[in-house]
Design a protein around this motif. Structure first.
Motif, PDB file in Angstrom:
ATOM      1  N   GLY A   6      -9.006 -19.024  17.737  1.00 31.14           N
ATOM      2  CA  GLY A   6      -8.249 -19.685  18.635  1.00 31.14           C
ATOM      3  C   GLY A   6      -9.406 -19.393  20.329  1.00 31.14           C
ATOM      4  N   SER A   8     -11.762 -20.977  22.666  1.00 29.56           N
ATOM      5  CA  SER A   8     -11.738 -21.573  23.552  1.00 29.56           C
ATOM      6  C   SER A   8      -9.767 -21.173  24.304  1.00 29.56           C
ATOM      7  CB  SER A   8     -11.090 -22.923  23.555  1.00 29.56           C
ATOM      8  OG  SER A   8      -9.782 -23.713  22.479  1.00 29.56           O
ATOM      9  N   GLY A   9      -8.566 -20.258  23.709  1.00 28.91           N
ATOM     10  CA  GLY A   9      -8.257 -20.205  25.115  1.00 28.91           C
ATOM     11  C   GLY A   9      -8.007 -19.049  25.528  1.00 28.91           C
ATOM     12  N   GLY A  10      -7.259 -18.673  26.657  1.00 29.59           N
ATOM     13  CA  GLY A  10      -6.955 -17.437  26.952  1.00 29.59           C
ATOM     14  C   GLY A  10      -6.811 -16.349  26.637  1.00 29.59           C
ATOM     15  N   LEU A  11      -6.362 -15.920  25.461  1.00 26.95           N
ATOM     16  CA  LEU A  11      -6.198 -14.614  25.233  1.00 26.95           C
ATOM     17  C   LEU A  11      -7.630 -14.388  23.745  1.00 26.95           C
ATOM     18  CD1 LEU A  11      -4.839 -12.580  24.304  1.00 26.95           C
ATOM     19  CD2 LEU A  11      -3.471 -13.406  23.143  1.00 26.95           C
ATOM     20  N   GLY A  12      -7.190 -15.443  23.250  1.00 27.95           N
ATOM     21  CA  GLY A  12      -8.450 -14.940  21.789  1.00 27.95           C
ATOM     22  C   GLY A  12     -10.073 -15.104  23.002  1.00 27.95           C
ATOM     23  N   THR A  31     -12.108 -22.424  16.813  1.00 22.68           N
ATOM     24  CA  THR A  31     -11.348 -23.324  17.472  1.00 22.68           C
ATOM     25  C   THR A  31     -11.916 -24.617  16.269  1.00 22.68           C
ATOM     26  OG1 THR A  31     -13.521 -24.262  18.348  1.00 22.68           O
ATOM     27  CG2 THR A  31     -13.185 -22.465  19.787  1.00 22.68           C
ATOM     28  N   SER A  33     -12.496 -27.877  16.845  1.00 25.24           N
ATOM     29  CA  SER A  33     -13.287 -28.423  16.648  1.00 25.24           C
ATOM     30  C   SER A  33     -14.452 -27.811  16.134  1.00 25.24           C
ATOM     31  CB  SER A  33     -13.419 -29.319  17.927  1.00 25.24           C
ATOM     32  OG  SER A  33     -14.058 -27.805  19.462  1.00 25.24           O
ATOM     33  N   ASP A  45      -4.248 -27.004  10.968  1.00 24.86           N
ATOM     34  CA  ASP A  45      -3.205 -27.589  10.892  1.00 24.86           C
ATOM     35  C   ASP A  45      -4.303 -28.902   9.443  1.00 24.86           C
ATOM     36  OD1 ASP A  45      -0.996 -28.076  12.350  1.00 24.86           O
ATOM     37  OD2 ASP A  45      -2.226 -28.220  14.088  1.00 24.86           O
ATOM     38  N   ALA A  65      -0.741 -20.134  17.604  1.00 30.09           N
ATOM     39  CA  ALA A  65      -1.098 -21.566  18.264  1.00 30.09           C
ATOM     40  C   ALA A  65       1.352 -22.222  18.403  1.00 30.09           C
ATOM     41  CB  ALA A  65      -1.671 -22.194  17.078  1.00 30.09           C
ATOM     42  N   TYR A  67       2.326 -24.251  20.242  1.00 29.98           N
ATOM     43  CA  TYR A  67       2.633 -24.942  21.601  1.00 29.98           C
ATOM     44  C   TYR A  67       2.686 -26.022  20.504  1.00 29.98           C
ATOM     45  CZ  TYR A  67       0.567 -22.267  25.122  1.00 29.98           C
ATOM     46  OH  TYR A  67       0.412 -21.622  25.297  1.00 29.98           O
ATOM     47  N   ARG A  76       2.205 -24.534   9.927  1.00 30.37           N
ATOM     48  CA  ARG A  76       0.547 -23.965  10.145  1.00 30.37           C
ATOM     49  C   ARG A  76       0.281 -22.952   9.839  1.00 30.37           C
ATOM     50  NH1 ARG A  76       0.233 -25.600  16.493  1.00 30.37           N
ATOM     51  NH2 ARG A  76       0.402 -27.787  16.030  1.00 30.37           N
ATOM     52  N   LEU A  97       4.766 -11.648  19.230  1.00 26.37           N
ATOM     53  CA  LEU A  97       6.365 -11.522  20.375  1.00 26.37           C
ATOM     54  C   LEU A  97       7.062 -10.702  20.612  1.00 26.37           C
ATOM     55  CD1 LEU A  97       7.281 -13.163  22.933  1.00 26.37           C
ATOM     56  CD2 LEU A  97       8.726 -14.062  21.419  1.00 26.37           C
ATOM     57  N   ASN A 129       3.005  -8.530  21.375  1.00 28.63           N
ATOM     58  CA  ASN A 129       2.998  -9.328  23.305  1.00 28.63           C
ATOM     59  C   ASN A 129       4.004  -9.852  24.073  1.00 28.63           C
ATOM     60  OD1 ASN A 129       0.800  -8.298  21.862  1.00 28.63           O
ATOM     61  ND2 ASN A 129      -0.849 -10.397  22.345  1.00 28.63           N
ATOM     62  N   TYR A 132       2.895 -13.135  28.603  1.00 30.07           N
ATOM     63  CA  TYR A 132       2.393 -13.425  29.469  1.00 30.07           C
ATOM     64  C   TYR A 132       2.774 -13.909  31.268  1.00 30.07           C
ATOM     65  CZ  TYR A 132       0.315 -14.030  24.451  1.00 30.07           C
ATOM     66  OH  TYR A 132      -0.003 -13.397  23.777  1.00 30.07           O
ATOM     67  N   ILE A 135       4.476 -17.125  32.215  1.00 33.38           N
ATOM     68  CA  ILE A 135       5.945 -17.440  31.902  1.00 33.38           C
ATOM     69  C   ILE A 135       7.030 -17.234  33.242  1.00 33.38           C
ATOM     70  CG2 ILE A 135       8.218 -17.320  30.653  1.00 33.38           C
ATOM     71  CD1 ILE A 135       5.833 -17.416  27.805  1.00 33.38           C
TER      72      ILE A 135
HETATM   73  N1  LIG Z   1       4.016 -14.098  24.930  1.00 30.93           N
HETATM   74  C1  LIG Z   1       3.708 -14.639  25.557  1.00 30.93           C
HETATM   75  O1  LIG Z   1       4.636 -15.061  26.509  1.00 30.93           O
HETATM   76  C2  LIG Z   1       3.029 -16.436  25.380  1.00 30.93           C
HETATM   77  C3  LIG Z   1       2.542 -16.710  25.823  1.00 30.93           C
HETATM   78  C4  LIG Z   1       2.071 -18.447  26.500  1.00 30.93           C
HETATM   79  C5  LIG Z   1       1.403 -18.253  24.256  1.00 30.93           C
HETATM   80  N2  LIG Z   1       2.128 -17.872  23.877  1.00 30.93           N
HETATM   81  C6  LIG Z   1       1.379 -17.831  22.511  1.00 30.93           C
HETATM   82  O2  LIG Z   1      -0.278 -17.165  22.501  1.00 30.93           O
HETATM   83  C7  LIG Z   1      -0.991 -18.132  22.200  1.00 30.93           C
HETATM   84  C8  LIG Z   1      -2.602 -18.146  22.574  1.00 30.93           C
HETATM   85  O3  LIG Z   1      -1.904 -18.331  24.281  1.00 30.93           O
HETATM   86  P1  LIG Z   1      -2.968 -18.907  25.319  1.00 30.93           P
HETATM   87  O4  LIG Z   1      -2.625 -18.261  26.591  1.00 30.93           O
HETATM   88  O5  LIG Z   1      -4.272 -17.999  24.903  1.00 30.93           O
HETATM   89  O6  LIG Z   1      -3.399 -19.747  24.984  1.00 30.93           O
HETATM   90  P2  LIG Z   1      -4.380 -20.828  25.501  1.00 30.93           P
HETATM   91  O7  LIG Z   1      -4.607 -20.930  26.505  1.00 30.93           O
HETATM   92  O8  LIG Z   1      -3.740 -22.234  25.364  1.00 30.93           O
HETATM   93  O9  LIG Z   1      -4.661 -21.242  24.007  1.00 30.93           O
HETATM   94  C9  LIG Z   1      -4.331 -21.448  22.847  1.00 30.93           C
HETATM   95  C10 LIG Z   1      -5.110 -22.156  21.573  1.00 30.93           C
HETATM   96  O10 LIG Z   1      -4.456 -22.024  20.689  1.00 30.93           O
HETATM   97  C11 LIG Z   1      -6.223 -22.446  20.089  1.00 30.93           C
HETATM   98  N3  LIG Z   1      -5.100 -23.466  18.976  1.00 30.93           N
HETATM   99  C12 LIG Z   1      -4.147 -24.652  19.170  1.00 30.93           C
HETATM  100  N4  LIG Z   1      -3.590 -25.126  18.444  1.00 30.93           N
HETATM  101  C13 LIG Z   1      -4.320 -24.882  16.829  1.00 30.93           C
HETATM  102  C14 LIG Z   1      -4.033 -25.557  15.525  1.00 30.93           C
HETATM  103  N5  LIG Z   1      -3.549 -25.682  15.119  1.00 30.93           N
HETATM  104  N6  LIG Z   1      -4.764 -24.589  15.148  1.00 30.93           N
HETATM  105  C15 LIG Z   1      -5.714 -23.662  15.104  1.00 30.93           C
HETATM  106  N7  LIG Z   1      -6.178 -23.370  16.964  1.00 30.93           N
HETATM  107  C16 LIG Z   1      -5.136 -23.741  17.422  1.00 30.93           C
HETATM  108  C17 LIG Z   1      -6.394 -23.560  20.521  1.00 30.93           C
HETATM  109  O11 LIG Z   1      -8.049 -24.367  19.988  1.00 30.93           O
HETATM  110  P3  LIG Z   1      -8.625 -26.128  21.054  1.00 30.93           P
HETATM  111  O12 LIG Z   1      -8.928 -25.606  22.224  1.00 30.93           O
HETATM  112  O13 LIG Z   1      -9.411 -25.944  20.118  1.00 30.93           O
HETATM  113  O14 LIG Z   1      -7.839 -25.984  20.647  1.00 30.93           O
HETATM  114  C18 LIG Z   1      -6.755 -22.730  21.477  1.00 30.93           C
HETATM  115  O15 LIG Z   1      -7.992 -22.092  21.946  1.00 30.93           O
HETATM  116  C19 LIG Z   1      -0.638 -19.577  21.856  1.00 30.93           C
HETATM  117  O16 LIG Z   1      -1.064 -20.306  21.675  1.00 30.93           O
HETATM  118  C20 LIG Z   1       1.076 -19.377  22.490  1.00 30.93           C
HETATM  119  O17 LIG Z   1       1.634 -19.181  20.578  1.00 30.93           O
HETATM  120  C21 LIG Z   1       2.334 -16.447  24.202  1.00 30.93           C
END
Ligand SMILES: NC(=O)c1ccc[n+]([C@@H]2O[C@H](COP(=O)([O-])OP(=O)(O)OC[C@H]3O[C@@H](n4cnc5c(N)ncnc54)[C@H](OP(=O)(O)O)[C@@H]3O)[C@@H](O)[C@H]2O)c1
Length: 151
Positions: A6, A8-12, A31, A33, A45, A65, A67, A76, A97, A129, A132, A135
């Motif tokens: 992940g 491409s996401g904020g945390l990863g 990621t 893709s 998936d 992941a 959402y 998954r 969490l 964690n 975030y 929320i």
């Molecule tokens: N503790 C909390 O309060 C809290 C809050 C928000 C989220 N979270 C969890 O923390 C994770 C990371 O948060 P974030 O803020 O970094 O989220 P984010 O910026 O939305 O990034 C989500 C990441 O998950 C990847 N992803 C989504 N579906 C996937 C799948 N089926 N297989 C592989 N990778 C997948 C996305 O990859 P692509 O860009 O390639 O799609 C993206 O890199 C979230 O996905 C959620 O599970 C926790």
């Protein structure tokens, strides 16, 4: 090699950049893709992408992941654990969490994933964690909008 999912996401993305800045670490990212250069294709998936994507990985930083509906997340996350075992990953670090054992609506997939990881053949680190920032900030904005609307 360390693989972070992940990125491409904020945390990863933050974890990947932080690890990549350290000398002497072999760091890869994933990621959904993939781009074949900076990021491997890691789609939770699509188990075929995991079998190929985890090749040569010693330490997997498994960013949840979450959402989606719980049954989808369980499928998954289970696929990630199965593929990591099959690929011979030695250590998995999972972003869970805080208070995952309590009856919070967002806790069950994390609780299930922690239990599945505990039963796996590799070493495991669970990062519980806190919420975030988006929320509580989002709830505050929603609350303020409702207050303004209703007085
Ligand atoms: N503790 C909390 O309060 C809290 C809050 C928000 C989220 N979270 C969890 O923390 C994770 C990371 O948060 P974030 O803020 O970094 O989220 P984010 O910026 O939305 O990034 C989500 C990441 O998950 C990847 N992803 C989504 N579906 C996937 C799948 N089926 N297989 C592989 N990778 C997948 C996305 O990859 P692509 O860009 O390639 O799609 C993206 O890199 C979230 O996905 C959620 O599970 C926790």
């Amino acid at each position: 090699m360390i693989l972070v999912t992940g990125i491409s996401g904020g945390l990863g993305g933050l974890i990947h950049r932080g690890l990549s800045a350290r000398d002497g670490l072999d760091v890869a990212g994933g990621t959904r893709s993939g781009d074949g250069v900076r990021a491997r294709r890691i789609d939770f998936d699509d188990p075929a992408s995991l079998a190929a994507g985890f090749h040569g990985v010693d330490v997997l930083v498994f960013v949840s992941a979450g959402y989606a509906e719980d049954d989808v997340v369980l499928a998954r996350h289970g696929a990630v654990v199965d593929a990591a075992e099959a690929a011979g990953v030695r250590h998995v670090v999972y972003t869970s969490l805080a208070r995952s054992g309590e009856p919070l609506t967002i806790a069950p997939p994390h609780r299930w994933t922690e239990a599945r990881l505990a039963a796996a053949s590799f070493e495991v680190t669970i990062l519980r964690n806190g919420l975030y920032a988006e929320i509580p900030a989002g709830l505050a904005v929603l609350g303020a909008a409702t207050a303004a609307e209703t007085g």
